[in-house]
Design a protein around this motif. Structure first.
Motif, PDB file in Angstrom:
ATOM      1  N   LYS A   1       0.818  -1.212   0.000  1.00 57.54           N
ATOM      2  CA  LYS A   1       0.000   0.000   0.000  1.00 57.54           C
ATOM      3  C   LYS A   1       0.852   1.263   0.000  1.00 57.54           C
ATOM      4  CE  LYS A   1      -2.279   0.927   3.792  1.00 57.54           C
ATOM      5  NZ  LYS A   1      -3.145   0.721   4.977  1.00 57.54           N
ATOM      6  N   HIS A   2       2.152   1.123   0.344  1.00 58.42           N
ATOM      7  CA  HIS A   2       3.061   2.269   0.369  1.00 58.42           C
ATOM      8  C   HIS A   2       4.019   2.277  -0.821  1.00 58.42           C
ATOM      9  CE1 HIS A   2       1.486   2.983   4.337  1.00 58.42           C
ATOM     10  NE2 HIS A   2       1.960   1.835   4.796  1.00 58.42           N
ATOM     11  N   GLY A   3       3.863   1.326  -1.737  1.00 53.51           N
ATOM     12  CA  GLY A   3       4.704   1.292  -2.925  1.00 53.51           C
ATOM     13  C   GLY A   3       5.835   0.286  -2.830  1.00 53.51           C
ATOM     14  N   ILE A   4       6.278  -0.191  -3.973  1.00 58.50           N
ATOM     15  CA  ILE A   4       7.354  -1.184  -4.053  1.00 58.50           C
ATOM     16  C   ILE A   4       8.710  -0.484  -3.989  1.00 58.50           C
ATOM     17  CG2 ILE A   4       8.424  -2.950  -5.522  1.00 58.50           C
ATOM     18  CD1 ILE A   4       5.654  -3.523  -6.663  1.00 58.50           C
ATOM     19  N   PRO A   5       9.653  -0.984  -3.198  1.00 57.48           N
ATOM     20  CA  PRO A   5      10.982  -0.355  -3.099  1.00 57.48           C
ATOM     21  C   PRO A   5      11.724  -0.383  -4.435  1.00 57.48           C
ATOM     22  CG  PRO A   5      10.641  -1.970  -1.330  1.00 57.48           C
ATOM     23  CD  PRO A   5       9.521  -2.145  -2.309  1.00 57.48           C
ATOM     24  N   ALA A   6      12.244   0.759  -4.844  1.00 62.50           N
ATOM     25  CA  ALA A   6      12.939   0.844  -6.127  1.00 62.50           C
ATOM     26  C   ALA A   6      14.249   0.081  -6.120  1.00 62.50           C
ATOM     27  CB  ALA A   6      13.184   2.310  -6.487  1.00 62.50           C
ATOM     28  N   GLU A   7      14.867  -0.092  -4.939  1.00 63.59           N
ATOM     29  CA  GLU A   7      16.181  -0.728  -4.887  1.00 63.59           C
ATOM     30  C   GLU A   7      16.124  -2.244  -4.867  1.00 63.59           C
ATOM     31  OE1 GLU A   7      15.427   0.527  -0.495  1.00 63.59           O
ATOM     32  OE2 GLU A   7      14.680   0.977  -2.509  1.00 63.59           O
ATOM     33  N   ALA A   8      14.916  -2.817  -4.870  1.00 65.54           N
ATOM     34  CA  ALA A   8      14.759  -4.268  -4.748  1.00 65.54           C
ATOM     35  C   ALA A   8      15.249  -4.989  -6.003  1.00 65.54           C
ATOM     36  CB  ALA A   8      13.299  -4.615  -4.493  1.00 65.54           C
ATOM     37  N   ASP A   9      16.032  -6.063  -5.793  1.00 71.77           N
ATOM     38  CA  ASP A   9      16.385  -6.963  -6.880  1.00 71.77           C
ATOM     39  C   ASP A   9      15.309  -8.028  -7.074  1.00 71.77           C
ATOM     40  OD1 ASP A   9      19.158  -6.057  -7.613  1.00 71.77           O
ATOM     41  OD2 ASP A   9      19.484  -6.458  -5.488  1.00 71.77           O
ATOM     42  N   PHE A  10      14.721  -8.480  -5.952  1.00 67.11           N
ATOM     43  CA  PHE A  10      13.617  -9.435  -5.984  1.00 67.11           C
ATOM     44  C   PHE A  10      12.486  -8.916  -5.103  1.00 67.11           C
ATOM     45  CE2 PHE A  10      16.773 -12.335  -7.579  1.00 67.11           C
ATOM     46  CZ  PHE A  10      16.060 -13.189  -8.412  1.00 67.11           C
ATOM     47  N   VAL A  11      11.280  -8.941  -5.612  1.00 69.98           N
ATOM     48  CA  VAL A  11      10.101  -8.571  -4.826  1.00 69.98           C
ATOM     49  C   VAL A  11       9.272  -9.832  -4.616  1.00 69.98           C
ATOM     50  CG1 VAL A  11       7.965  -7.224  -4.774  1.00 69.98           C
ATOM     51  CG2 VAL A  11      10.057  -6.212  -5.711  1.00 69.98           C
ATOM     52  N   ILE A  12       9.054 -10.167  -3.347  1.00 74.79           N
ATOM     53  CA  ILE A  12       8.346 -11.390  -2.985  1.00 74.79           C
ATOM     54  C   ILE A  12       7.073 -11.013  -2.238  1.00 74.79           C
ATOM     55  CG2 ILE A  12       8.488 -13.563  -1.696  1.00 74.79           C
ATOM     56  CD1 ILE A  12      11.620 -13.211  -2.042  1.00 74.79           C
ATOM     57  N   ASP A  13       5.930 -11.434  -2.770  1.00 68.83           N
ATOM     58  CA  ASP A  13       4.618 -11.085  -2.230  1.00 68.83           C
ATOM     59  C   ASP A  13       4.155 -12.180  -1.273  1.00 68.83           C
ATOM     60  OD1 ASP A  13       2.008 -10.346  -1.729  1.00 68.83           O
ATOM     61  OD2 ASP A  13       1.462 -10.087  -3.845  1.00 68.83           O
TER      62      ASP A  13
ATOM     63  N   ASP B   1      15.341 -22.336  -0.611  1.00 67.24           N
ATOM     64  CA  ASP B   1      15.929 -23.172  -1.659  1.00 67.24           C
ATOM     65  C   ASP B   1      16.235 -22.356  -2.908  1.00 67.24           C
ATOM     66  OD1 ASP B   1      15.815 -25.406  -0.091  1.00 67.24           O
ATOM     67  OD2 ASP B   1      13.950 -26.171  -0.953  1.00 67.24           O
ATOM     68  N   PHE B   2      15.290 -21.498  -3.279  1.00 63.72           N
ATOM     69  CA  PHE B   2      15.439 -20.673  -4.477  1.00 63.72           C
ATOM     70  C   PHE B   2      16.590 -19.682  -4.331  1.00 63.72           C
ATOM     71  CE2 PHE B   2      13.841 -16.747  -6.736  1.00 63.72           C
ATOM     72  CZ  PHE B   2      14.165 -17.184  -8.013  1.00 63.72           C
ATOM     73  N   LEU B   3      16.626 -18.974  -3.210  1.00 69.35           N
ATOM     74  CA  LEU B   3      17.628 -17.927  -3.018  1.00 69.35           C
ATOM     75  C   LEU B   3      19.010 -18.504  -2.747  1.00 69.35           C
ATOM     76  CD1 LEU B   3      15.457 -15.429  -0.939  1.00 69.35           C
ATOM     77  CD2 LEU B   3      15.869 -15.457  -3.399  1.00 69.35           C
ATOM     78  N   ASP B   4      19.073 -19.641  -2.064  1.00 68.10           N
ATOM     79  CA  ASP B   4      20.365 -20.312  -1.861  1.00 68.10           C
ATOM     80  C   ASP B   4      20.968 -20.749  -3.194  1.00 68.10           C
ATOM     81  OD1 ASP B   4      20.554 -20.007   0.850  1.00 68.10           O
ATOM     82  OD2 ASP B   4      19.875 -22.026   1.356  1.00 68.10           O
ATOM     83  N   PHE B   5      20.110 -21.096  -4.127  1.00 68.37           N
ATOM     84  CA  PHE B   5      20.584 -21.474  -5.462  1.00 68.37           C
ATOM     85  C   PHE B   5      21.105 -20.257  -6.228  1.00 68.37           C
ATOM     86  CE2 PHE B   5      19.490 -21.818 -10.011  1.00 68.37           C
ATOM     87  CZ  PHE B   5      20.345 -22.849 -10.381  1.00 68.37           C
ATOM     88  N   LEU B   6      20.408 -19.109  -6.084  1.00 69.67           N
ATOM     89  CA  LEU B   6      20.752 -17.924  -6.862  1.00 69.67           C
ATOM     90  C   LEU B   6      22.020 -17.225  -6.383  1.00 69.67           C
ATOM     91  CD1 LEU B   6      17.327 -16.144  -7.474  1.00 69.67           C
ATOM     92  CD2 LEU B   6      18.709 -17.410  -9.114  1.00 69.67           C
ATOM     93  N   ASN B   7      22.207 -17.113  -5.069  1.00 70.31           N
ATOM     94  CA  ASN B   7      23.297 -16.296  -4.535  1.00 70.31           C
ATOM     95  C   ASN B   7      24.671 -16.682  -5.089  1.00 70.31           C
ATOM     96  OD1 ASN B   7      21.753 -14.504  -3.019  1.00 70.31           O
ATOM     97  ND2 ASN B   7      21.691 -15.869  -1.259  1.00 70.31           N
ATOM     98  N   PRO B   8      25.054 -17.966  -5.110  1.00 68.78           N
ATOM     99  CA  PRO B   8      26.357 -18.316  -5.678  1.00 68.78           C
ATOM    100  C   PRO B   8      26.477 -17.974  -7.164  1.00 68.78           C
ATOM    101  CG  PRO B   8      25.519 -20.113  -4.329  1.00 68.78           C
ATOM    102  CD  PRO B   8      24.396 -19.141  -4.500  1.00 68.78           C
ATOM    103  N   LEU B   9      25.366 -18.041  -7.887  1.00 67.09           N
ATOM    104  CA  LEU B   9      25.402 -17.686  -9.297  1.00 67.09           C
ATOM    105  C   LEU B   9      25.682 -16.201  -9.484  1.00 67.09           C
ATOM    106  CD1 LEU B   9      22.366 -19.748 -10.685  1.00 67.09           C
ATOM    107  CD2 LEU B   9      24.786 -20.368 -10.614  1.00 67.09           C
ATOM    108  N   TYR B  10      25.091 -15.375  -8.626  1.00 67.85           N
ATOM    109  CA  TYR B  10      25.351 -13.940  -8.692  1.00 67.85           C
ATOM    110  C   TYR B  10      26.804 -13.618  -8.346  1.00 67.85           C
ATOM    111  CZ  TYR B  10      20.506 -12.574  -9.441  1.00 67.85           C
ATOM    112  OH  TYR B  10      19.266 -12.389  -9.987  1.00 67.85           O
TER     113      TYR B  10
END
Length: 287
Positions: free
Chosen positions: A175-187, A229-238
């Motif tokens: 309701k206050h807006g999505i953060p512009a600095e976010a790399d991933f937005v999770i609802d 599981d998802f984020l643990d997979f992504l972090n090493p790739l980044y």
């Protein structure tokens, strides 16, 4: 050992002066408003010695013909054993206008638009867009007070070993807006909402009662496991691709309960694996 040059840029009124003060405090040699055409010569002189391993240059619309020359200068500077990173500070138009009214400072493009700060801000963002697209880090300072800006810069610039990811878990309210600095937005608005329990309504996800309620449901625990599981997979790739900082933004309706609990749970998990993990709850004080 390679040296580091931070090009600090962004929208007028976004906090570049505050950021430069912080960088001076942590050992950067800072220059404000250096013309882009002089940057290469300046760095070539510094590179002859070893007294300036950490340099920061503030470059913005006060310099004429900044963008193409700045990009060309950055490419030249990399020959002098300096790693160049661009940190871009942004701010929403409404907040930028408010800051100018409070400080009564003149916008660099005010004369171009007969004193209209709103038009000047819009024009500035338009001409800054190519540089914003090349930024390594973007920080939206709309809802960040000075201590929080310093904290975010610390996470970005003082991460230590470049092979260690800087992970920032933040909560927010849609309701206050999505953060512009976010790399991933999770609802996480799909989870049961503590707000509807009167005993929990005035509490937040930092309170044990709220956290216990959120994780009393199997769907909450399953969602957390899948996210981990998802984020643990992504972090090493980044890290493999040279990215050293990532922002996970967890959102619920108001940013007080579910998003806070999930963000804190992610922070707790990541802290067991990485050295530089932090959390920030943007809307936790809002009603």
């Amino acid at each position: 050992m390679e040296n580091e040059l931070i090009v600090l840029t962004g929208v007028s009124g976004a906090g570049k002066s505050t950021a430069m003060g912080f960088m001076e405090d942590v050992g950067y040699y800072c220059i404000d408003n250096m013309p882009p055409e002089l940057m290469t010569t300046f760095i070539s002189l510094l590179a002859k010695g070893d007294n300036y391993p950490k340099v920061a240059i503030v470059a913005d619309v006060r310099s004429s013909q900044i963008f193409q020359q700045l990009i060309e200068s950055i490419e030249e500077i990399e020959k002098y054993n300096y790693i160049v990173k661009i940190v871009y500070l942004d701010v929403k138009d409404k907040e930028a206008l408010k800051r100018y009214k409070l400080t009564r400072r003149k916008h660099p493009f005010a004369d171009k638009f007969n004193g209209s700060i709103s038009d000047a801000i819009a024009y500035e963002k338009e001409i800054l867009s190519p540089l914003r697209a090349k930024a390594d880090h973007i920080i939206d300072t709309t809802d960040i007070i000075s201590p929080k800006l310093r904290e975010r810069l610390s996470q970005i610039l003082l991460g230590g070993d470049k092979e260690v990811m800087n992970i920032h878990c933040m909560s927010f309210g849609f309701k206050h807006g999505i953060p512009a600095e976010a790399d991933f937005v999770i609802d996480v608005r799909c989870l049961p909402n503590p707000y509807w329990l009167e005993s929990l309504r005035t509490k937040t996800g930092l309170d044990k009662e709220v956290s216990d309620y959120v994780f009393s449901f199997e769907e909450s625990n399953e969602l957390l496991r899948k996210l981990i599981d998802f984020l643990d997979f992504l972090n090493p790739l980044y890290i493999k691709e040279g990215k050293s900082q990532i922002v996970f933004a967890i959102g619920c309706t108001g940013g007080n309960h579910r998003s806070v609990a999930i963000a804190e749970a992610l922070k707790e998990h990541f802290s067991k694996k990485w050295d530089n993990v932090s959390s920030h709850h943007r809307d936790i004080e809002r009603k």
